[in-house]
Write an enzyme that holds these catalytic residues in place. Structure first.
Site, PDB file in Angstrom:
ATOM      1  N   ASP A   1      -6.792   1.514   1.272  1.00  0.00           N
ATOM      2  CA  ASP A   1      -6.711   1.614   2.726  1.00  0.00           C
ATOM      3  C   ASP A   1      -8.029   1.125   3.329  1.00  0.00           C
ATOM      4  OD1 ASP A   1      -8.538   3.642   2.254  1.00  0.00           O
ATOM      5  OD2 ASP A   1      -7.489   5.136   3.451  1.00  0.00           O
TER       6      ASP A   1
ATOM      7  N   LYS B   1       0.830  -1.208   0.000  1.00  0.00           N
ATOM      8  CA  LYS B   1       0.000   0.000   0.000  1.00  0.00           C
ATOM      9  C   LYS B   1       0.866   1.259   0.000  1.00  0.00           C
ATOM     10  CE  LYS B   1      -1.751   2.514   3.148  1.00  0.00           C
ATOM     11  NZ  LYS B   1      -2.373   3.116   4.341  1.00  0.00           N
TER      12      LYS B   1
END
Length: 206
Positions: A139, A121
């Protein structure tokens, strides 16, 4: 609505609400963005933005950061939580950026993810926000909204990322992922919406 129609409706409404979404973490270049994203793990962007000005006043480059002690970094980033590990990772990734990449933040997923404290991420955030490379960071907000809007059935962020990339063209990913984050924070929060209360949830699930 089918899944494609839900995806198009959400993207259109999000573009109206957030025509020019700003990157929420304060930074001035890829390195300071990388440090801010590392600090944002299990911490709000608001808190990170309160901490980073003091840190970057001392060290805003890999060379300056590597010269600080872990104790110096830890003392500043403590409000972000998990500070011993974050301080260690920030100092070490700075050293490795100098050693492996001539002081420049690398521009590939493989090289970024080889740095301590940098997962997929975080690497995705750098690739799309710092280097304008098509990437779709997922997220907790994006994961939650993708499930509520029935854009993905995947229980993992990996599957959600894969599903969203199939639904939306790469040129939209930069702004779209930011728009979903802002909407998730302001309108479709974890406790404030059950999948039927906010405007987009009502429209796509009505």
């Amino acid at each position: 609505m089918n899944r494609k129609e839900r995806a198009e409706f959400a993207a259109h409404r999000l573009a109206e609400l957030y025509p020019h979404p700003a990157i929420p973490l304060l930074h001035k270049d890829p390195f300071t963005l990388l440090v801010a994203v590392v600090l944002s793990a299990q911490c709000t962007d608001v808190r990170v933005n309160l901490v980073t000005p003091k840190l970057f006043e001392l060290a805003d480059s890999p060379h300056k950061m590597a010269e600080l002690s872990m104790a110096q970094i830890d003392a500043i980033v403590r409000p972000c939580g998990l500070s011993p590990m974050k301080a260690k990772n920030i100092r070490e990734l700075s050293r490795l950026i100098i050693e492996r990449h001539g002081g420049q933040v690398p521009r590939t997923f493989e090289e970024l993810e080889a740095l301590p404290g940098v997962g997929h991420k975080t690497a995705s955030v750098l690739m799309v926000q710092a280097f304008n490379h098509p990437a779709f960071p997922v997220d907790t907000h994006i994961h939650r909204l993708a499930m509520r809007w029935k854009l993905s059935k995947g229980p993992s962020v990996v599957q959600v990322e894969r599903d969203l990339k199939k639904l939306y063209p790469p040129e939209t990913w930069h702004d779209l992922h930011l728009r979903i984050i802002y909407y998730g924070r302001e309108h479709c929060t974890a406790r404030g919406c059950d999948g039927h209360k906010c405007e987009i949830c009502r429209a796509v699930n009505g």
